[in-house]
Design an enzyme around this catalytic site. Structure first.
Site, PDB file in Angstrom:
ATOM      1  CD  GLU A   1      30.785  43.842  40.378  1.00 54.91           C
ATOM      2  OE1 GLU A   1      29.790  43.124  40.585  1.00 54.91           O
ATOM      3  OE2 GLU A   1      32.037  43.623  40.383  1.00 54.91           O
TER       4      GLU A   1
ATOM      5  CG  ASP B   1      37.613  39.577  35.636  1.00 54.76           C
ATOM      6  OD1 ASP B   1      36.385  39.217  36.056  1.00 54.76           O
ATOM      7  OD2 ASP B   1      38.053  40.590  35.738  1.00 54.76           O
TER       8      ASP B   1
END
Lengths: 294, 430
Positions: free
Chosen positions: A66, A77
């Protein structure tokens, strides 16, 4: 399965070709283990060294890659990935650099390691959704994970991905209703990304207790493959999650090995060690059970 | 009362009529703008919020409680003040351009923000949540949220860019006095945009007991529509007040546009009055050509940020470009999706106003009318003068210009004093 002849250019979209990521997960399932999905951002600390990092991770046992597009406003995040993304942007990382890294992984693995791009939507929108899908497919990419794009808003991306046989990985969360699990399972291709916990990316002491139930519910809603991410950071976590998930997604724990001021070679060593520990975790995930998940 | 089938037919007819009014368009989309570009984890909360909001809209008890708070707590209706000495600076003969200010600065907590905050805080109670989080740039929304949280006994955390906590130290102190926790955000550009990112991260993590009390007409659906609804009272009052005072609708309606909540609240009552010209004034900063500004319509392009598709300051890679304004409250790289729609429809005109133009208008209002405006509102004042001069140049007379004075300048006194060289450290700051 093969693509119907009318699939491209005739207006009809094909979703019946085999997903490369799905095929990889199936092959690993047949071996009695889940996949290790490893995340790294493009361009940290610069593009050339991010290629080295990703290939190090592949060599150390990651099954699916990824690759993150660094973005100024990464709301899903936590601090580790955000720090790397900020540094990557400051070093001049561009969206097109992700294609270089995708190509590098394809070359390195002979095409055996599917590579998914993880991107917030605006960089892709700006690049041009159709153009991005075309270029990603041409670079050998398997598809895209979209943390801030839900199926409800994803018409343009779904059409472009279908046209280029790309995987569409949408997320589900512990808060998703049964109706939304169905919607997301239907829209996804490759796998469904199950967030182990409510929250942003980052290592945690324990993986969310609701993850196992979420995986079961997502399967019941029709998903063929479900991988679990957010909060997985150790081999033991990977073994625990890998017991019930088709794949274990690790980001912050890998990215953290690359931060700091140690010599680059030492950081790559650390990345390789952590990847190997996680690979060991998924390898033993199902040894105490009689088979894979139903 | 008509029987059921007739009532249904009437309702349907009304629904069609309402659907045709710009003022009543419902989300999630405003033309091609709006939507919900957020992590899946938030969708359940957004659905719950929308459901509760729709129920509240149909509940007379909710409307009654909000009306009571507006009257007894906020001090509504806010007055309409004519400012002839200020208006004289638009040129022409006396009376050629009459300027009226809608005095949202006189609301409790000093700005229009309280309208939306009280509405959402009542929804929080209805949803049984116990904690609110908010983002703030200039501090006006943070102060309003901390106030409502104190009033209703809710835990309150306010995210604020580190840069803005420095620019607005007085408002940080005010929020803390009200019992809120202010969290300085030291990532990214350290301004409002990054405060919103942190608030979204908090919300993703704590959505079960927490409501994100978003302060403007942007974000994922239902926020753009819901916040407009809580602010529509500004325009509805002003429309009635202008009609009462001058016997007709205004020719020009003007407001500053950061996220765009005060502007949309004012514009909304006039959207379907074709003869009324609507002007939104963005932060032109040091000039659009300088690259240091927050003029999304002059220097941006459609994109996605913070849950909505709208005009956005971005580079050719889709990365958000830093914005700049002397006003922390206008220093935001995107804008509410309804404004993008009004812009593309041509229903409203958006123009940049530079820091210098805004500060000149700030001083002018202080000295001609004895009113210290928020620096945000000073952008609208400068723009209104510009439009007024244009009207005079076109030979138009008897023009009525309505300006939203969205906030008062108490919070901006230190910034203004430094700007005009009235503080000893002026040279350091400029």
């Amino acid at each position: 399965m093969v693509r119907p002849a009318a699939g491209r250019g005739g207006g009809a979209v094909s979703t019946t070709t085999t997903s490369r990521t799905g095929a990889r997960l199936d092959a690993l399932r047949a071996q009695g283990r889940p996949a290790l999905v490893g995340y790294l951002p493009v361009g940290y600390p610069d593009v050339a060294r991010s290629v080295e990092a990703v290939t190090t991770m592949v060599d150390a046992g990651v099954d699916v890659v990824e690759i993150g597009v660094p973005y100024t406003d990464p709301v899903m995040d936590g601090p580790v990935i955000q720090a790397a993304a900020e540094a990557a942007l400051a070093a001049g990382a561009r969206v097109r650099d992700v294609l270089r890294v995708v190509e590098a992984v394809a070359d390195r693995s002979g095409g055996s390691v599917p590579t998914l791009v993880m991107s917030y939507y605006n960089p892709v929108l700006r690049y041009g959704v159709g153009a991005f899908a075309r270029d990603l497919a041409a670079a050998g990419g398997a598809g895209m994970i979209t943390p801030d794009l839900i199926p409800d808003e994803a018409g343009e991306w779904v059409a472009a991905a279908d046209e280029h046989d790309l995987d569409k990985v949408f997320l589900v969360a512990p808060s998703s209703t049964p109706e939304r699990l169905q919607l997301t399972a239907r829209a996804s291709r490759g796998f469904v990304y199950a967030s182990s916990t409510m929250g942003v990316t980052g290592a945690r002491a324990a993986v969310g207790r609701r993850a196992e139930q979420l995986v079961a519910d997502t399967r019941a809603a029709g998903a063929e493959h479900v991988c679990v991410g957010i909060g997985v950071s150790t081999g033991d976590h990977a073994a625990e999650v890998g017991r019930y998930a088709d794949g274990v997604i690790v980001g912050s724990a890998l990215v953290r090995t690359l931060l700091g001021d140690d010599p680059w070679a030492a950081r790559l060593d650390a990345l390789g060690r952590v990847t190997a520990e996680l690979a060991d975790g998924v390898a033993r995930a199902r040894t105490s059970t009689t088979g894979g998940p139903s | 009362m008509p029987d059921q089938p007739v009532r249904d037919a009437l309702t349907e007819t009304l629904a069609h009529q309402v659907a045709g009014r710009l003022a009543d368009v419902q989300g999630p989309y405003f033309g091609p703008f709006g939507g919900r570009y957020v992590p899946e984890a938030l969708i359940a909360a957004l659905d719950e919020l929308e459901t509760e909001f729709r129920k509240a809209q149909g509940d007379p008890a909710f409307a009654a409680e909000l009306t009571r708070l507006h009257r007894d707590y906020t001090g509504r209706p806010s007055p309409l003040t004519e400012v002839p000495r200020f208006a004289a600076h638009a040129g022409g003969e006396p009376g050629d351009v009459r300027v009226f200010l809608k005095r949202e600065d006189l609301n409790h907590t000093g700005s229009h923000k309280i309208n939306n905050v009280l509405g959402q805080a009542l929804l929080v109670q209805r949803m049984g949540k116990t904690r609110v989080i908010a983002e703030t740039g200039a501090g006006q929304h943070g102060v309003a949220t901390a106030t409502a949280a104190a009033l209703l006994g809710l835990e309150c955390v306010v995210y604020m860019g580190e840069e803005d906590t420095r620019r607005q130290a007085l408002n940080v102190a005010r929020m803390e006095l009200l019992g809120a926790t202010v969290v300085p955000v030291a990532v990214g550009t350290r301004t409002l945009k990054d405060a919103i990112n942190e608030a979204l991260r908090d919300w993703v993590t704590n959505v079960e007991d927490t409501h994100y009390l978003l302060g403007t007409v942007t974000g994922p659906h239902p926020f753009p529509e819901m916040v407009r609804e809580f602010h529509r009272i500004i325009g509805e009052e002003a429309r009635e007040q202008v009609l009462d005072r001058v016997g007709r609708l205004p020719d020009v309606v003007a407001a500053c546009v950061g996220g765009g909540s005060n502007a949309l609240g004012l514009f909304n009552a006039f959207l379907d009055d074709e003869g009324v010209e609507l002007y939104g004034f963005e932060a032109g900063g040091e000039g659009v050509d300088s690259g240091r500004h927050a003029a999304r319509f002059s220097g941006g392009a459609p994109g996605v940020l913070h849950g909505a598709r709208s005009y956005l300051l971005q580079d050719d890679d889709g990365q958000t470009r830093p914005s700049h304004s002397v006003s922390a409250g206008l220093d935001y790289p995107s804008v509410g999706p309804a404004h993008s729609w009004l812009h593309d429809l041509g229903r409203a005109t958006y123009e940049p106003v530079t820091d210098t133009e805004a500060m000149d208008a700030f001083r002018l209002l202080c000295r001609t009318e004895g009113i210290i405006p928020a620096i945000e509102s000073a952008h609208a004042l400068a723009g209104a003068l510009r439009v007024g001069r244009r009207l005079v140049a076109e030979g138009r007379t008897d023009q009525v210009v309505l300006v939203n004075l969205s906030g008062r300048g108490d919070k901006d006194v230190a910034t203004a004093a430094r700007w005009f060289g009235l503080l000893p450290d002026a040279e350091e700051e400029r």
